[in-house]
Design a protein around this motif. Structure first.
Motif, PDB file in Angstrom:
ATOM      1  N   ARG A 285     -70.751 -67.984 -12.059  1.00  0.00           N
ATOM      2  CA  ARG A 285     -70.773 -68.268 -10.608  1.00  0.00           C
ATOM      3  C   ARG A 285     -71.890 -69.246 -10.275  1.00  0.00           C
ATOM      4  NH1 ARG A 285     -69.862 -62.509 -10.485  1.00  0.00           N
ATOM      5  NH2 ARG A 285     -67.682 -62.081  -9.892  1.00  0.00           N
ATOM      6  N   ARG A 286     -73.043 -69.076 -10.914  1.00  0.00           N
ATOM      7  CA  ARG A 286     -74.149 -70.009 -10.655  1.00  0.00           C
ATOM      8  C   ARG A 286     -73.783 -71.416 -11.124  1.00  0.00           C
ATOM      9  NH1 ARG A 286     -79.912 -69.177 -13.522  1.00  0.00           N
ATOM     10  NH2 ARG A 286     -78.538 -69.351 -15.348  1.00  0.00           N
ATOM     11  N   ALA A 287     -73.186 -71.522 -12.307  1.00  0.00           N
ATOM     12  CA  ALA A 287     -72.812 -72.846 -12.818  1.00  0.00           C
ATOM     13  C   ALA A 287     -71.842 -73.538 -11.872  1.00  0.00           C
ATOM     14  CB  ALA A 287     -72.198 -72.718 -14.209  1.00  0.00           C
ATOM     15  N   TYR A 288     -70.987 -72.760 -11.233  1.00  0.00           N
ATOM     16  CA  TYR A 288     -70.017 -73.338 -10.298  1.00  0.00           C
ATOM     17  C   TYR A 288     -70.672 -73.683  -8.960  1.00  0.00           C
ATOM     18  CZ  TYR A 288     -65.878 -73.919  -7.405  1.00  0.00           C
ATOM     19  OH  TYR A 288     -64.936 -74.430  -6.553  1.00  0.00           O
ATOM     20  N   ASP A 289     -71.492 -72.788  -8.443  1.00  0.00           N
ATOM     21  CA  ASP A 289     -72.041 -72.959  -7.089  1.00  0.00           C
ATOM     22  C   ASP A 289     -73.229 -73.918  -7.030  1.00  0.00           C
ATOM     23  OD1 ASP A 289     -70.186 -71.151  -6.092  1.00  0.00           O
ATOM     24  OD2 ASP A 289     -71.532 -69.429  -6.314  1.00  0.00           O
ATOM     25  N   ALA A 290     -74.073 -73.910  -8.059  1.00  0.00           N
ATOM     26  CA  ALA A 290     -75.344 -74.643  -7.977  1.00  0.00           C
ATOM     27  C   ALA A 290     -75.207 -76.130  -8.250  1.00  0.00           C
ATOM     28  CB  ALA A 290     -76.349 -74.034  -8.957  1.00  0.00           C
ATOM     29  N   PHE A 291     -74.088 -76.532  -8.867  1.00  0.00           N
ATOM     30  CA  PHE A 291     -73.940 -77.940  -9.253  1.00  0.00           C
ATOM     31  C   PHE A 291     -72.586 -78.465  -8.757  1.00  0.00           C
ATOM     32  CE2 PHE A 291     -76.641 -75.795 -12.353  1.00  0.00           C
ATOM     33  CZ  PHE A 291     -77.776 -76.581 -12.296  1.00  0.00           C
ATOM     34  N   PRO A 292     -72.471 -78.669  -7.446  1.00  0.00           N
ATOM     35  CA  PRO A 292     -71.162 -78.996  -6.855  1.00  0.00           C
ATOM     36  C   PRO A 292     -70.564 -80.321  -7.298  1.00  0.00           C
ATOM     37  CG  PRO A 292     -72.921 -79.209  -5.238  1.00  0.00           C
ATOM     38  CD  PRO A 292     -73.520 -78.548  -6.426  1.00  0.00           C
ATOM     39  N   THR A 293     -71.363 -81.222  -7.840  1.00  0.00           N
ATOM     40  CA  THR A 293     -70.822 -82.513  -8.287  1.00  0.00           C
ATOM     41  C   THR A 293     -70.699 -82.599  -9.804  1.00  0.00           C
ATOM     42  OG1 THR A 293     -73.029 -83.531  -8.352  1.00  0.00           O
ATOM     43  CG2 THR A 293     -71.811 -83.674  -6.279  1.00  0.00           C
ATOM     44  N   SER A 294     -70.946 -81.497 -10.491  1.00  0.00           N
ATOM     45  CA  SER A 294     -70.944 -81.528 -11.947  1.00  0.00           C
ATOM     46  C   SER A 294     -69.529 -81.485 -12.511  1.00  0.00           C
ATOM     47  CB  SER A 294     -71.740 -80.343 -12.489  1.00  0.00           C
ATOM     48  OG  SER A 294     -71.534 -80.193 -13.875  1.00  0.00           O
ATOM     49  N   ARG A 295     -69.369 -82.104 -13.677  1.00  0.00           N
ATOM     50  CA  ARG A 295     -68.084 -82.078 -14.357  1.00  0.00           C
ATOM     51  C   ARG A 295     -67.819 -80.731 -15.019  1.00  0.00           C
ATOM     52  NH1 ARG A 295     -69.434 -82.086 -19.527  1.00  0.00           N
ATOM     53  NH2 ARG A 295     -71.460 -82.933 -20.120  1.00  0.00           N
ATOM     54  N   VAL A 296     -68.855 -79.874 -15.184  1.00  0.00           N
ATOM     55  CA  VAL A 296     -68.660 -78.596 -15.884  1.00  0.00           C
ATOM     56  C   VAL A 296     -68.241 -77.470 -14.952  1.00  0.00           C
ATOM     57  CG1 VAL A 296     -70.409 -79.276 -17.572  1.00  0.00           C
ATOM     58  CG2 VAL A 296     -71.043 -77.745 -15.705  1.00  0.00           C
ATOM     59  N   ARG A 297     -68.299 -77.671 -13.634  1.00  0.00           N
ATOM     60  CA  ARG A 297     -67.991 -76.556 -12.725  1.00  0.00           C
ATOM     61  C   ARG A 297     -66.523 -76.153 -12.829  1.00  0.00           C
ATOM     62  NH1 ARG A 297     -66.656 -77.700  -7.130  1.00  0.00           N
ATOM     63  NH2 ARG A 297     -68.166 -76.107  -6.545  1.00  0.00           N
ATOM     64  N   ASP A 298     -65.623 -77.079 -13.174  1.00  0.00           N
ATOM     65  CA  ASP A 298     -64.226 -76.714 -13.375  1.00  0.00           C
ATOM     66  C   ASP A 298     -64.104 -75.683 -14.491  1.00  0.00           C
ATOM     67  OD1 ASP A 298     -64.006 -78.738 -11.583  1.00  0.00           O
ATOM     68  OD2 ASP A 298     -62.648 -79.978 -12.763  1.00  0.00           O
ATOM     69  N   ASP A 299     -64.764 -75.957 -15.618  1.00  0.00           N
ATOM     70  CA  ASP A 299     -64.742 -75.024 -16.737  1.00  0.00           C
ATOM     71  C   ASP A 299     -65.369 -73.693 -16.349  1.00  0.00           C
ATOM     72  OD1 ASP A 299     -63.585 -76.696 -18.858  1.00  0.00           O
ATOM     73  OD2 ASP A 299     -65.398 -77.879 -18.626  1.00  0.00           O
ATOM     74  N   ALA A 300     -66.461 -73.740 -15.577  1.00  0.00           N
ATOM     75  CA  ALA A 300     -67.126 -72.501 -15.180  1.00  0.00           C
ATOM     76  C   ALA A 300     -66.198 -71.606 -14.372  1.00  0.00           C
ATOM     77  CB  ALA A 300     -68.389 -72.826 -14.387  1.00  0.00           C
ATOM     78  N   LEU A 301     -65.469 -72.187 -13.439  1.00  0.00           N
ATOM     79  CA  LEU A 301     -64.589 -71.386 -12.591  1.00  0.00           C
ATOM     80  C   LEU A 301     -63.424 -70.803 -13.393  1.00  0.00           C
ATOM     81  CD1 LEU A 301     -64.109 -70.387  -9.724  1.00  0.00           C
ATOM     82  CD2 LEU A 301     -62.754 -72.465  -9.303  1.00  0.00           C
ATOM     83  N   VAL A 302     -62.824 -71.611 -14.234  1.00  0.00           N
ATOM     84  CA  VAL A 302     -61.687 -71.126 -15.025  1.00  0.00           C
ATOM     85  C   VAL A 302     -62.146 -70.093 -16.044  1.00  0.00           C
ATOM     86  CG1 VAL A 302     -59.875 -71.792 -16.643  1.00  0.00           C
ATOM     87  CG2 VAL A 302     -60.368 -73.236 -14.668  1.00  0.00           C
ATOM     88  N   GLU A 303     -63.268 -70.328 -16.701  1.00  0.00           N
ATOM     89  CA  GLU A 303     -63.758 -69.353 -17.682  1.00  0.00           C
ATOM     90  C   GLU A 303     -64.160 -68.045 -17.015  1.00  0.00           C
ATOM     91  OE1 GLU A 303     -66.598 -70.914 -20.496  1.00  0.00           O
ATOM     92  OE2 GLU A 303     -65.500 -72.823 -20.652  1.00  0.00           O
ATOM     93  N   LEU A 304     -64.627 -68.102 -15.773  1.00  0.00           N
ATOM     94  CA  LEU A 304     -64.901 -66.866 -15.032  1.00  0.00           C
ATOM     95  C   LEU A 304     -63.615 -66.079 -14.826  1.00  0.00           C
ATOM     96  CD1 LEU A 304     -66.627 -64.927 -13.368  1.00  0.00           C
ATOM     97  CD2 LEU A 304     -66.310 -66.469 -11.393  1.00  0.00           C
ATOM     98  N   GLY A 305     -62.549 -66.769 -14.409  1.00  0.00           N
ATOM     99  CA  GLY A 305     -61.269 -66.085 -14.241  1.00  0.00           C
ATOM    100  C   GLY A 305     -60.765 -65.480 -15.537  1.00  0.00           C
ATOM    101  N   GLU A 306     -60.883 -66.211 -16.611  1.00  0.00           N
ATOM    102  CA  GLU A 306     -60.459 -65.695 -17.917  1.00  0.00           C
ATOM    103  C   GLU A 306     -61.305 -64.484 -18.326  1.00  0.00           C
ATOM    104  OE1 GLU A 306     -58.922 -69.924 -19.863  1.00  0.00           O
ATOM    105  OE2 GLU A 306     -61.011 -69.295 -20.109  1.00  0.00           O
TER     106      GLU A 306
END
Length: 346
Positions: A285-306
């Motif tokens: 959640r931090r990786a997704y929320d703290a870096f809104p312009t990052s290319r890794v936030r997509d992976d963070a959100l999907v990996e959280l769901g998984e």
């Protein structure tokens, strides 16, 4: 005293002088520079060199003469007249006081001499750049060439040079480069403890946000800790990287390139190495929320769901993946979210 030795002595004598940066002037000089530029743009290096020589002759100030001769030397180098180019570069480097092309000319002459096998003179010039101008833009490149040449002789020779530089340039922009080269040599020799101690020094002595190698160094320390089977230490190094930004010190946006990757890597370490579901979920959640312009936030959100689905949290996991498919642009993470949703969230 030989020409190379004389040049080095003069360079040492003028090391403390202040560079000159100013606008060119003089009608004849400017006309010749314009003509040289036209020749250069059409690949006529010999004609460009002649025009630059004329521009140097008409220059009203030393700084303009230096610039014209610098470009003349580059034109001569491109057309293969290396001896002539070196003579001009040496002339620029030997003038006093130091000006904007002085150190660059010395570095370029050293580089050309290395290519020609004139090792001793080249290394002497590289040492002048590194030791007497450690905060100059060419110092880091000079250090790379110097270390590479010395390592061809032996790692011990390179280490001795770098250890001497460690104290000599400690207050300059070059110091973290020196420590990095030291660490890399120790690591290549299998001396992991010595390498880690040097990386620790870089992180401590050249901290965020001034330290140019700070985030890369902490990432490297995390690599070493993970390789040694210590994921908690790896996470601690990565957390140290993220902490300044999360605290907002200093004000403004100072996100370093490695910070979003560090946040995602922490989540993966919590998930895979420590098997800590709750900590991993918070880290994602931090990786997704703290870096809104990052290319890794997509992976963070999907990996959280998984992660949530794998833990049996079907409602939460499906909700996270629905958010991912709705928010994310087309890409690998988006496709993975669609596939997992189709399989587990009907």
């Amino acid at each position: 005293m030989g020409r190379c030795a004389e040049a080095i002595a003069i360079a040492i004598a003028i090391a403390g002088c202040v560079p000159t940066i100013s606008q060119p002037r003089g009608e004849a000089h400017l006309d010749a520079m314009a003509e040289a530029g036209r020749h250069h743009s059409h690949g006529r290096d010999r004609e460009a060199a002649i025009a630059y020589e004329r521009a140097a002759e008409h220059a009203e100030r030393r700084v303009d003469r230096d610039e014209a001769e610098w470009r003349q030397a580059q034109a001569l180098r491109r057309e293969g007249s290396i001896d002539d180019a070196l003579a001009i570069l040496d002339r620029i480097a030997e003038r006093t006081p130091i000006a904007r092309r002085t150190v660059r000319a010395r570095f370029e002459a050293a580089r050309l001499r290395l290519e020609r096998g004139e090792r001793d003179c080249a290394l002497a010039s590289l040492r002048v750049v590194v030791r007497d101008h450690p905060s100059h833009g060419q110092a880091s490149r000079a250090l790379v060439l110097l270390v590479r040449a010395l390592r061809e002789e032996s790692d011990d020779v390179a280490l001795a040079e770098l250890r001497a530089l460690d104290g000599h340039v400690a207050s300059s922009d070059l110091h973290d480069d020196v420590l990095t080269h030291l660490a890399e040599i120790h690591l290549a020799r299998g001396e992991r403890a010595a390498a880690r101690a040097l990386y620790e020094r870089i992180a401590d002595e050249h901290p965020y946000p001034q330290g140019e190698r700070w985030d890369d160094t902490l990432w490297r320390l995390a690599d070493l800790a993970e390789q040694d089977g210590d994921p908690r230490a790896a996470i601690a190094y990565l957390e140290r990287m993220i902490t300044p930004r999360s605290e907002g010190i200093p004000p403004g946006s100072y996100t370093q390139p490695r910070m979003p990757d560090a946040a995602l890597r922490i989540a993966r370490l919590q998930r895979d190495a420590l098997r800590d579901h709750d900590a991993a979920a918070r880290a994602y959640r931090r990786a997704y929320d703290a870096f809104p312009t990052s290319r890794v936030r997509d992976d963070a959100l999907v990996e959280l769901g998984e992660l949530q689905l794998d833990a049996g949290e079907r409602d939460a996991g499906c909700a996270t993946l629905r958010r991912a498919t709705g928010e994310l642009e087309v890409g690998a993470a988006h496709r993975r979210a669609l596939q997992r949703s189709a399989r587990d969230c009907r």
